[in-house]
Design an enzyme around this catalytic site. Structure first.
Site, mmCIF file in Angstrom:
data_model
loop_
_atom_site.group_PDB
_atom_site.id
_atom_site.type_symbol
_atom_site.label_atom_id
_atom_site.label_comp_id
_atom_site.label_asym_id
_atom_site.label_seq_id
_atom_site.Cartn_x
_atom_site.Cartn_y
_atom_site.Cartn_z
ATOM 1 N N ASN A 213 15.733 -19.137 -5.516
ATOM 2 C CA ASN A 213 15.471 -18.723 -6.899
ATOM 3 C C ASN A 213 15.530 -19.937 -7.809
ATOM 4 O O ASN A 213 15.760 -21.058 -7.348
ATOM 5 C CB ASN A 213 16.457 -17.627 -7.329
ATOM 6 N N ASP A 282 20.340 -12.088 -2.922
ATOM 7 C CA ASP A 282 20.885 -10.790 -2.521
ATOM 8 C C ASP A 282 20.528 -10.450 -1.079
ATOM 9 O O ASP A 282 21.267 -9.771 -0.396
ATOM 10 C CB ASP A 282 20.352 -9.693 -3.451
ATOM 11 N N LYS A 292 7.877 -22.990 13.168
ATOM 12 C CA LYS A 292 7.072 -22.606 12.010
ATOM 13 C C LYS A 292 6.140 -21.443 12.376
ATOM 14 O O LYS A 292 5.484 -21.479 13.416
ATOM 15 C CB LYS A 292 6.247 -23.820 11.562
ATOM 16 N N PRO A 310 26.316 -11.021 2.100
ATOM 17 C CA PRO A 310 27.639 -10.624 1.614
ATOM 18 C C PRO A 310 27.737 -10.880 0.117
ATOM 19 O O PRO A 310 27.165 -11.851 -0.395
ATOM 20 C CB PRO A 310 28.590 -11.557 2.385
ATOM 21 N N ASP A 311 28.431 -10.010 -0.595
ATOM 22 C CA ASP A 311 28.672 -10.241 -2.024
ATOM 23 C C ASP A 311 29.955 -11.047 -2.151
ATOM 24 O O ASP A 311 31.064 -10.518 -1.990
ATOM 25 C CB ASP A 311 28.767 -8.907 -2.776
ATOM 26 N N ILE A 312 29.792 -12.335 -2.412
ATOM 27 C CA ILE A 312 30.940 -13.267 -2.384
ATOM 28 C C ILE A 312 31.951 -12.896 -3.472
ATOM 29 O O ILE A 312 33.149 -12.765 -3.218
ATOM 30 C CB ILE A 312 30.448 -14.724 -2.576
ATOM 31 N N PHE A 332 29.360 -14.055 -13.146
ATOM 32 C CA PHE A 332 28.219 -14.287 -14.027
ATOM 33 C C PHE A 332 27.193 -13.194 -13.757
ATOM 34 O O PHE A 332 27.169 -12.615 -12.679
ATOM 35 C CB PHE A 332 27.595 -15.665 -13.761
ATOM 36 N N LYS A 350 31.919 -5.139 -9.997
ATOM 37 C CA LYS A 350 32.487 -6.269 -9.226
ATOM 38 C C LYS A 350 34.005 -6.340 -9.394
ATOM 39 O O LYS A 350 34.660 -7.164 -8.756
ATOM 40 C CB LYS A 350 31.853 -7.591 -9.682
#
Ligand code: CTP
Length: 402
Positions: A213, A282, A292, A310-312, A332, A350
């Site tokens: 991103n 995500d 390749k 995983p959601d750290i 954040f 969260k």
């Protein structure tokens, strides 16, 4: 929030080839909002003209204790009384030895000796050949100067003007600037260990492609710098970004969300504050091709399927340390719309005491940002400013909540 803005600094140059870096430092200090009065020794004038430093500082340079411009002919008293700090850069081996002995046979050493020690700190940036730096005489002098309350900055390491390689170069102007900013920053996080994640993650599809991103890591790096300058020990877990490591910060480079998670798990036990600024992907491709993926000419596109990463932050926020209050977690939220509603919902989801919202498309890659601080009491906006200024404000907010 720039700690150098409005400060009056005496920049002293003693003799050494690093005088060329002092010119850059002078310019950087002025740009940071400080007023700079340059004082040069006779040896320094062999390496750099006073004209250059007058032009950069916007003030006539002082080189002699007999300067008749001072009505009382006491430049050493007048200059040292009006300063917020005296910075000697470069500080030669000879000048350090003079300082140590309290000698005062030229304006710069005279002014250092005459400075009110409680009100006007003295910082020195040593610069010399590696053998001169390693010599026991210099090392003894440095140790004694530190014991006398002088702030001796580090030396750099690497190629030297003399052709040798080793310790003793003067720090770069940017590094001295960071050290000075740090010196003037209130130490609201002394004794704390802060763990920060920053930047994007990169999830490989095959050896040459992946999904990522637009996060630049600038906000997270600014926060790591602000925390370090506030006295914390800082570990920064960084995704793939091309940013210089803030001075004094321990950096761990990672690529994928899972690597970031492992690095955080390995570090979090020592931390009292965890700040998750990273834009963690995500999802990741559920398989990563070893080679390749080639077009086969059929016009068929590859079928990608994804699994959730995983959601750290959520995982750390559920740890025993976070639940008992031993670890303060800050999240954040990068949103594209309805910032307050999303940030408020995300904070609850969260389970973090503080969540910082920002609008992703108007912050990614930029040098400035606007933040929305959301906690149990509601939301407060930190209006658009440089990321570094916002980071300083955020660190102060966190320190207040500990
Ligand atoms: N975060 C994390 N690990 C993830 C995803 C997010 O640690 N796998 C952290 C981010 O560093 C940030 C916070 O969680 O502090 C919110 O990230 P964001 O991407 O805005 O939220 P998401 O959890 O992805 O939620 P949504 O998709 O609903 O926006």
């Amino acid at each position: 929030m720039n700690t150098l803005a409005g400060k009056h600094l005496v920049l002293g140059l003693s003799g050494g080839i690093a005088c060329y870096k002092a010119a850059e430092l002078c310019r950087a200090l002025v740009k940071a909002g400080a007023s700079v009065q340059v004082v040069m020794t006779e040896a320094a004038e062999h390496f750099m003209t006073a004209v250059t430093l007058q032009a950069l500082s916007g003030r006539p340079v002082y080189t002699s204790q007999w300067d008749a411009r001072e009505a009382n002919n006491m430049a050493h008293i007048n200059l040292s009384r009006e300063a917020d700090a005296i910075v000697i850069a470069p500080a030669s081996a000879d000048f350090l030895a003079k300082l140590l002995h309290g000698r005062a046979d030229d304006l710069l050493s005279l002014m250092c000796l005459a400075r009110p020690m409680d009100a006007v700190p003295l910082l020195v940036a040593p610069a010399m050949n590696r053998e001169m730096w390693a010599n026991p005489a210099t090392q003894r002098n440095v140790a004694q100067l530190k014991a006398d309350g002088v702030q001796v900055l580090d030396v750099g390491q690497g190629d030297q003007a003399c052709g040798e390689t080793g310790d003793g170069r003067m720090l770069e102007a940017e590094e001295i600037l960071e050290d000075l900013q740090s010196f003037f920053t209130p130490k609201c996080l002394t004794g704390k260990h802060v763990l920060v994640t920053a930047g994007p993650t990169y999830e490989a599809i095959d050896p040459v492609r992946g999904i990522t991103n637009l996060s630049s890591g600038k906000m997270g790096f600014a926060i790591a710098r602000a925390a370090q300058q506030a006295g914390a020990q800082v570990t920064l877990v960084a995704g793939p970004v091309s940013l210089a490591t803030p001075r004094g910060v321990a950096r761990i480079d990672v690529r994928s969300a899972r690597e970031m998670f492992s690095a955080v798990q390995a570090q979090v036990a020592q931390a009292q504050i965890f700040i998750a600024t990273a834009a963690v992907a995500d999802w990741r491709p559920d398989t990563q091709a070893d080679q390749k993926i080639k077009k086969d000419g059929s016009g068929q596109t590859p079928q990608l399927s994804f699994v959730e990463n995983p959601d750290i932050l959520a995982s750390v926020a559920q740890s025993a340390a976070a639940r008992t209050g031993a670890l303060f977690c800050v999240g954040f939220a990068a949103e594209s719309h309805d910032l307050q509603a999303h940030a408020t919902a995300k904070r609850l989801r969260k389970q973090v005491p503080l969540l910082v919202g920002n609008i992703g498309p108007s912050t990614f890659g930029q040098d400035d940002n606007a933040l929305l601080l959301v906690d149990a009491n509601g939301a407060r906006e930190l209006p658009r400013a440089s990321k570094q200024a916002l980071a300083v404000e955020l660190i102060a907010e966190i320190a207040r909540r500990l």
